[in-house]
Design a protein around this motif. Structure first.
Motif, mmCIF file in Angstrom:
data_model
loop_
_atom_site.group_PDB
_atom_site.id
_atom_site.type_symbol
_atom_site.label_atom_id
_atom_site.label_comp_id
_atom_site.label_asym_id
_atom_site.label_seq_id
_atom_site.Cartn_x
_atom_site.Cartn_y
_atom_site.Cartn_z
ATOM 1 N N ALA A 1 0.829 -1.202 0.000
ATOM 2 C CA ALA A 1 0.000 0.000 0.000
ATOM 3 C C ALA A 1 0.863 1.251 0.000
ATOM 4 N N LYS A 2 1.919 1.219 0.792
ATOM 5 C CA LYS A 2 2.827 2.369 0.864
ATOM 6 C C LYS A 2 3.494 2.632 -0.478
ATOM 7 N N ASN A 3 3.809 1.554 -1.202
ATOM 8 C CA ASN A 3 4.526 1.696 -2.473
ATOM 9 C C ASN A 3 3.607 2.023 -3.648
ATOM 10 N N TYR A 4 2.344 1.610 -3.587
ATOM 11 C CA TYR A 4 1.480 1.722 -4.762
ATOM 12 C C TYR A 4 0.269 2.638 -4.596
ATOM 13 N N SER A 5 -0.331 2.711 -3.409
ATOM 14 C CA SER A 5 -1.639 3.351 -3.262
ATOM 15 C C SER A 5 -1.586 4.859 -3.504
ATOM 16 N N ASP A 6 -2.609 5.367 -4.197
ATOM 17 C CA ASP A 6 -2.740 6.806 -4.431
ATOM 18 C C ASP A 6 -3.474 7.515 -3.296
ATOM 19 N N ASP A 7 -3.946 6.762 -2.300
ATOM 20 C CA ASP A 7 -4.642 7.362 -1.157
ATOM 21 C C ASP A 7 -3.601 7.835 -0.151
ATOM 22 N N ARG A 8 -3.272 9.117 -0.226
ATOM 23 C CA ARG A 8 -2.206 9.654 0.621
ATOM 24 C C ARG A 8 -2.562 9.640 2.108
ATOM 25 N N THR A 9 -3.850 9.646 2.411
ATOM 26 C CA THR A 9 -4.265 9.676 3.825
ATOM 27 C C THR A 9 -4.067 8.330 4.515
ATOM 28 N N THR A 10 -3.997 7.237 3.743
ATOM 29 C CA THR A 10 -3.873 5.917 4.374
ATOM 30 C C THR A 10 -2.615 5.152 3.979
ATOM 31 N N SER A 11 -1.986 5.521 2.862
ATOM 32 C CA SER A 11 -0.862 4.716 2.369
ATOM 33 C C SER A 11 0.287 4.651 3.370
ATOM 34 N N LYS A 12 0.544 5.755 4.074
ATOM 35 C CA LYS A 12 1.636 5.762 5.053
ATOM 36 C C LYS A 12 1.329 4.884 6.262
ATOM 37 N N ASN A 13 0.040 4.568 6.417
ATOM 38 C CA ASN A 13 -0.398 3.753 7.553
ATOM 39 C C ASN A 13 -0.753 2.336 7.117
ATOM 40 N N GLY A 14 -0.111 1.884 6.056
ATOM 41 C CA GLY A 14 -0.360 0.526 5.581
ATOM 42 C C GLY A 14 -1.690 0.365 4.879
ATOM 43 N N GLY A 15 -2.290 1.504 4.428
ATOM 44 C CA GLY A 15 -3.569 1.448 3.737
ATOM 45 C C GLY A 15 -4.759 1.302 4.662
ATOM 46 N N ILE A 16 -4.539 1.355 5.980
ATOM 47 C CA ILE A 16 -5.629 1.114 6.943
ATOM 48 C C ILE A 16 -6.574 2.315 6.997
ATOM 49 N N MET A 17 -7.847 2.038 6.767
ATOM 50 C CA MET A 17 -8.896 3.056 6.828
ATOM 51 C C MET A 17 -9.535 3.043 8.213
ATOM 52 N N PRO A 18 -10.166 4.142 8.628
ATOM 53 C CA PRO A 18 -10.901 4.115 9.902
ATOM 54 C C PRO A 18 -12.130 3.220 9.775
ATOM 55 N N GLU A 19 -12.726 2.870 10.910
ATOM 56 C CA GLU A 19 -13.966 2.095 10.870
ATOM 57 C C GLU A 19 -15.061 2.951 10.236
ATOM 58 N N LEU A 20 -15.717 2.391 9.207
ATOM 59 C CA LEU A 20 -16.696 3.155 8.448
ATOM 60 C C LEU A 20 -18.000 2.385 8.297
ATOM 61 N N ALA A 21 -19.100 3.135 8.267
ATOM 62 C CA ALA A 21 -20.420 2.546 8.028
ATOM 63 C C ALA A 21 -20.595 2.311 6.531
ATOM 64 N N PRO A 22 -21.548 1.464 6.134
ATOM 65 C CA PRO A 22 -21.738 1.143 4.714
ATOM 66 C C PRO A 22 -21.912 2.367 3.825
ATOM 67 N N GLU A 23 -22.683 3.364 4.320
ATOM 68 C CA GLU A 23 -22.942 4.539 3.491
ATOM 69 C C GLU A 23 -21.707 5.396 3.282
ATOM 70 N N GLN A 24 -20.620 5.100 3.988
ATOM 71 C CA GLN A 24 -19.381 5.854 3.843
ATOM 72 C C GLN A 24 -18.383 5.166 2.917
ATOM 73 N N LEU A 25 -18.744 4.015 2.383
ATOM 74 C CA LEU A 25 -17.829 3.219 1.563
ATOM 75 C C LEU A 25 -18.345 3.072 0.140
ATOM 76 N N PRO A 26 -17.435 2.887 -0.824
ATOM 77 C CA PRO A 26 -17.881 2.599 -2.187
ATOM 78 C C PRO A 26 -18.708 1.314 -2.216
ATOM 79 N N VAL A 27 -19.661 1.275 -3.137
ATOM 80 C CA VAL A 27 -20.541 0.116 -3.251
ATOM 81 C C VAL A 27 -19.739 -1.169 -3.433
ATOM 82 N N GLU A 28 -18.692 -1.113 -4.252
ATOM 83 C CA GLU A 28 -17.908 -2.310 -4.552
ATOM 84 C C GLU A 28 -17.229 -2.873 -3.301
#
Length: 695
Positions: A287-314
């Motif tokens: 994730a650090k080497n490839y991900s374009d999500d700058r907010t999470t890539s430095k943290n191993g790609g880890i996102m905060p806990e999110l409800a369904p309506e906060q996530l992409p459908v996929e």
């Protein structure tokens, strides 16, 4: 004839005797009888036992518990009798507090519980699923005229028919948005008529409570792929397209790798990232080497806990498809780019009882919130014989109310009401015929006008006839609820009992405060007399009296040096021991120690005298519990402890044990008051009834 009368009298006497024997008298206060049924109800509740449970063998402990509770219950009822006699039930502060309690307690009784339970269960069942949908909204305000409402509905039906046959739902939504913007009054909005979203109307994922209730109910009734006919909400008419329905609940925590579609080589990069993972490279590193999500890539790609309506459908689709915790997906594409996700944590659906408080806290507005009360109002209308004289035909009976109307109120309402401005001369309303009746209460146009004035607020413009009719419906509901509320104690024994419990609790609290608690504090003469009699009765060897005595105590003189570099420990001890031989006072000892510290030093010797109790102190170790001098290191300095004397156990003074003596005095006053009440109200306990009780 005499034989028949005698026979009937004998029968009634026998029936009365049987009734009394089935519910015997437990005790009497001032001639009032207290029966076994009520006493046992209170007793069993106090010990948490089901009244329907079969009695078991009577043990000494059970008999003692029953006897102890009897004394408490008799004392309580005696105090209550005296409190009523002294008018505690009329004290304004008690009644104000009771009304505040009553308002809170009444709320569950002013709704239909069956409807509420049904709505809670419905929310729980829906909460197992997450929906993915889009919609087209045809705006239509709550207060729209019938003509505007019909126009909006016909337009919604036209869009619905188009959506049924269109290959792409979004194209119909785009056409509608273009049309709405083109017709908007704001020129800035009209300029953006052609700037539509390619996914116009997209809602993403949502679950229960995310949408207005009519929308939610329609969406949860659909199958994926269906388009629902127009659904009315307070915003207008919705045409809903359901894309998918996922089994899912609550928040999830994911780690992800995202490559934006803005990167021409996005697909190649995501495949390279996936290959790295397959070769065993850590997900966080990839994730650090490839991900374009700058907010999470430095943290191993880890996102905060999110409800369904906060996530992409996929993302929701992959999690709901059974992605195991700790596993990652193959690369997949969305409207945002290319992704790989890893499931870290997933909430499980709690049981229904755990969710009920959450659902109730969210049911604060909208149709779901008002439905239980609306059903209750309809039930009350039938129960209390509601009559709306504005719709009821004129009765031919003499002195019966004639057909009423809202014209008197309509004539004084102007458009200023929509700006929360409404003043009128009550004398202008001369039509005093009742508008409606609930129970034995009637309400007229003046009362209705006052209701409008009291509840005025800024509102959306609408025809005044519609406004008055809607406020009239609100007025009826408010008065029906008010009437039902006023009769709660009469119509609901359970509620009446609950209110009595609160009333009696408040009365007894005030009674105890005046006669025991505050009296003990204020009665300094009585307290002193009690202390003089009570203190000599305490015994140091009685463990129950331990609070009234000091254990062995040590008087410790403490000298502190915060920095040993300005006065070394050995040097200080030498000075200190010399000072002891000379019997220097504490002040002179401090002077002697400070004299050996350089004038430029900020550190000076501190001193305090302490009295510590054996078993209740941490200052001295077990080996130091005798007279002597001890040195305790502390951070960069040290303390010199001089144990000057060991004091033998002794009785505490009145002020030293004031809290305990005050508590004893309160108990003394309580006992004296109970004894006085038993004499005053001629209390009689039927011990033979108590002895026969099993539970």
């Amino acid at each position: 004839m005499k034989k028949i009368v005698a026979s009937l009298l004998f029968t009634f006497m026998m029936m009365g005797a049987m009734a009394q024997s089935s519910d015997p008298i437990v005790f009497e206060i001032n001639g009032k009888n207290y029966y076994k049924s009520q006493f046992m109800k209170e007793f069993l509740r106090s010990i948490g036992q089901d009244p329907a449970a079969a009695p078991t063998a009577c043990t000494y402990e059970k008999r003692q518990a029953l006897d102890d509770y009897l004394q408490l219950y008799v004392n309580f009822q005696a105090k209550l009798t005296d409190a009523y006699a002294q008018g505690y039930d009329t004290i304004s502060s008690i009644n104000e507090e009771l009304q505040a309690y009553r308002k809170e307690l009444a709320a569950p009784y002013l709704i239909d519980s069956a409807t509420m339970q049904s709505l809670l269960r419905e929310a729980y069942e829906r909460n197992h699923y997450v929906l993915h949908a889009a919609h087209i909204l045809i705006p239509c305000g709550e207060n729209a005229s019938p003509e505007d409402t019909l126009k909006a509905y016909n337009h919604a039906m036209e869009r619905y028919r188009q959506a049924l046959t269109a290959p792409n739902f979004y194209t119909v939504a785009q056409e509608e948005m273009k049309e709405q913007r083109s017709n908007d009054r704001d020129p800035l909005v009209r300029e953006k008529a052609n700037q539509v979203n390619p996914y116009e109307g997209e809602l993403g994922c949502f679950t229960v409570f995310s949408m207005v209730y009519p929308f939610e109910s329609a969406a949860y009734s659909m199958l994926p792929g269906q388009v629902h006919q127009p659904v009315r909400s307070r915003f207008g008419y919705h045409i809903i397209k359901l894309f998918d329905r996922f089994e899912h609940y609550g928040k999830v925590q994911l780690a992800h790798i995202w490559i934006s579609d803005n990167d021409p080589s996005a697909k190649g990069k995501i495949n390279s990232a996936y290959n790295n993972l397959e070769e065993g490279v850590d997900f966080g590193m990839v994730a650090k080497n490839y991900s374009d999500d700058r907010t999470t890539s430095k943290n191993g790609g880890i996102m905060p806990e999110l409800a369904p309506e906060q996530l992409p459908v996929e993302y929701i689709a992959h999690v709901s498809a059974g992605l195991p915790i700790g596993q990652y997906t193959k690369p997949f594409h969305s409207n945002f780019g290319w992704h790989i996700i890893k499931l870290l944590k997933k909430e499980d659906m709690p049981d229904f009882e755990s969710m009920v408080p959450i659902y109730k806290s969210r049911m604060t507005r909208g149709e779901r919130a008002t439905k239980p009360q609306s059903v209750f109002v309809d039930q009350c209308k039938e129960k209390y014989h509601f009559i709306d004289y504005t719709t009821t035909k004129v009765s031919k009976k003499k002195n019966a109310p004639t057909m009423a109307s809202l014209d008197a109120v309509r004539s004084i309402v102007t458009d200023s009401i929509f700006s929360a401005i409404f003043n009128y001369d009550s004398n202008a309303i001369t039509d005093m015929r009742p508008l409606f009746k609930i129970g034995d209460k009637e309400f007229n146009s003046r009362q209705f006008a006052r209701y409008i004035r009291k509840n005025k607020k800024v509102r959306q413009l609408c025809p005044l006839d519609i406004f008055v009719q809607e406020r009239y419906n609100e007025f009826i509901e408010a008065k029906v609820l008010e009437y039902a509320n006023s009769r709660l104690e009469m119509d609901n024994p359970e509620f009446a009992e609950l209110i009595d419990e609160y009333r009696h609790g408040l009365m007894i609290f005030a009674y105890n405060d005046q006669n025991v608690w505050s009296r003990a504090v204020k009665d300094t003469v009585g307290f002193e007399q009690f202390y003089q009699v009570s203190a000599p009765t305490h015994n140091f060897n009685d463990t129950n009296d331990a609070f009234y005595f000091w254990n062995e105590r040590a008087r410790v003189n403490i000298f502190t040096v915060s920095d040993s570099t300005v006065l070394p420990r050995a040097k200080a001890m030498k000075i200190f021991l010399k000072g002891l031989k000379k019997e220097l006072s504490s002040e002179k000892m401090v002077e002697a120690l400070n004299a050996k510290i350089k004038d430029t030093a900020t550190c000076k010797v501190g001193n305090m005298l302490d009295l510590v109790e054996l078993g209740n102190q941490t200052l001295l170790s077990h080996n130091e519990w005798h007279t002597g001098v001890y040195v305790h290191p502390a951070d960069s300095g040290y303390s010199i402890l001089s144990v000057e004397k060991i004091l033998q156990p002794e009785l505490k003074t009145r002020d030293e044990a004031r809290g305990f003596y005050l508590n004893d005095y309160q108990n003394y006053l309580e006992k004296a008051n109970n004894e006085a009440l038993r004499r005053k109200y001629n209390i009689k306990i039927h011990q033979e009834v108590i002895d026969a009780i099993t539970y």
